[in-house]
Design a protein around this motif. Structure first.
Motif, short mmCIF file in Angstrom:
data_model
loop_
_atom_site.label_atom_id
_atom_site.label_comp_id
_atom_site.label_asym_id
_atom_site.label_seq_id
_atom_site.Cartn_x
_atom_site.Cartn_y
_atom_site.Cartn_z
N GLN A 143 8.62 36.43 17.38
CA GLN A 143 7.26 36.95 17.20
C GLN A 143 7.21 38.25 16.41
O GLN A 143 6.11 38.73 16.08
N GLY A 174 3.63 28.33 18.14
CA GLY A 174 3.74 29.23 17.01
C GLY A 174 4.79 28.73 16.03
O GLY A 174 4.72 27.60 15.53
N ASN A 175 5.78 29.57 15.77
CA ASN A 175 6.85 29.17 14.85
C ASN A 175 8.09 28.67 15.59
O ASN A 175 9.17 28.55 15.01
N ARG A 200 8.15 35.90 11.43
CA ARG A 200 7.00 35.06 11.74
C ARG A 200 6.84 33.86 10.81
O ARG A 200 6.23 32.87 11.17
#
Length: 381
Positions: A221, A244-245, A226
């Motif tokens: 994060q 997210g990623n 990111r």
């Protein structure tokens, strides 16, 4: 003892158990023998843990199994008395096997199941050698060295043994396929768009690592990372999920898609994992498990780093140091060559051939105290 293979006379008995770190090198070496050594087809011997069954079944490899599920040398075990009782039965079964099947040599790959077979081979005076995957020798290997059994090491160091007590041959690794990014991604994650940019593989070994997973989720994060993709290999059969990623994909026994996608990896210090990363030229941040016996994962990590494979980060270091290590392996160490569709590397083939030749030289020609004389040894085809 459970019978899993047809009754056929083969000259090599390959013994391994416990975790994938012991099983995969044995399976890789056995596969090489089947491809290259006429007349020297292997028989595999393992324990009865679920993981052992799953790995052999996934590979379609028949095997024999001993009725033993843990090391009697692990004095922290709660069922130690039961383990020693099981050891006696396993030794008797191993002696019976060696007397019934005239193996030219026994090659141990470590794990608790190697202990009874080591004792049986010494009692029966069957030629025996042991392959040590770790840079710090396990208890069975140290015991074998005490009895002057040849020790064949995966790394240039095999502590606490001196150089006179072992020969470095490398660690046999599985055969892999190199896939194009799109094919590898679609094999693992359907319905999710592949992101350009670095893809970081997070692999905690065959037993997984929740702590390592949480560590990487925190670092993912931060601003420098990111736009990267963090591909987690997780335990269980859940469908892939994306946060997210971070992409979470179930573990699979053929890691070819993972290795094909990896720009770099974050791994524990298991010897077989590091050997595979080295073979596939994937730079790593190695985070050794602090509770590994004899700190063997730390010694493995140091050997791997000394060989130019990546960077060592320990759990008592800062997150800033972890981020710097990850940036270093991606920006300065990434750049694999030879990304063809070949299923195996020449280095892996060389390691297996070297291991085979050493076993022949050290055990089958009567050059060791416990070995019986053999007048002829089959050379690789």
């Amino acid at each position: 003892m459970t019978q899993h293979v047809e009754k056929e006379r083969v000259p090599f008995l390959l013994v391994s158990g416990g975790t994938g770190g012991h099983l995969w090198p044995a399976i890789a070496f056995g596969g090489w023998m089947e491809r290259h050594c006429r007349g020297h087809q292997p028989v595999f011997l393992s324990g009865q843990r679920k993981l052992e069954q799953e790995i052999f079944q996934a590979c379609g490899v028949p095997y024999l199994s001993l009725n033993i599920v843990g090391s009697p040398l692990d004095f922290s075990a709660t069922n130690l008395l039961q383990r020693w009782y099981a050891l006696g039965g396993a030794v008797r079964t191993s002696v019976k096997l060696l007397k019934e099947r005239h193996f030219g040599a026994v090659l141990l790959f470590g794990g608790y199941v190697s202990f009874p077979m080591l004792l049986a081979a010494l009692l029966c005076r069957v030629p025996v050698a042991i392959h040590e995957q770790n840079a710090y020798a396990g208890k069975v290997t140290r015991l074998a060295a005490f009895f002057r059994v040849p020790v064949l090491s995966g790394w240039s160091a095999c502590r606490p043994l001196s150089r006179d007590f072992f020969t470095c041959v490398g660690v046999p690794v599985r055969r892999f396929r190199h896939l194009q990014n799109s094919e590898a991604w679609n094999t693992l994650v359907r319905g999710v768009v592949f992101r350009e940019g670095p893809t970081i593989l997070i692999f905690g070994g065959s037993l997984g690592s929740r702590k390592l997973e949480q560590l990487v989720r925190n670092i993912a994060q931060l601003p420098p990372f990111r736009e990267w993709t963090f591909l987690f290999v997780t335990k269980g059969d859940n469908l892939p999920k994306v946060v997210g990623n971070c992409v979470f994909v179930p573990q699979r026994w053929d890691p070819s898609p993972f290795y094909s996608l990896a720009t770099a990896a974050i791994v524990r210090g298991g010897a077989s994992t590091l050997a595979e990363m080295k073979d596939q030229r994937i730079p790593c941040v190695v985070v050794p498990w602090v509770h590994a016996s004899d700190a063997h994962q730390l010694w493995n990590a140091r050997a791997f780093v000394d060989a130019g494979g990546g960077v060592l980060w320990q759990e008592n270091e800062s997150m800033a140091a972890f981020g710097a290590a990850l940036l270093h392996v991606v920006k300065t160490m990434h750049g694999r060559t030879g990304t063809s569709n070949d299923t195996t590397s020449s280095e892996s083939e060389r390691i297996c051939e070297h291991l085979y030749e050493k076993v022949i030289a050290l055990t089958m020609k009567g050059d060791v105290p416990n070995g019986r004389t053999r007048t002829h040894a089959q050379e690789p085809s």
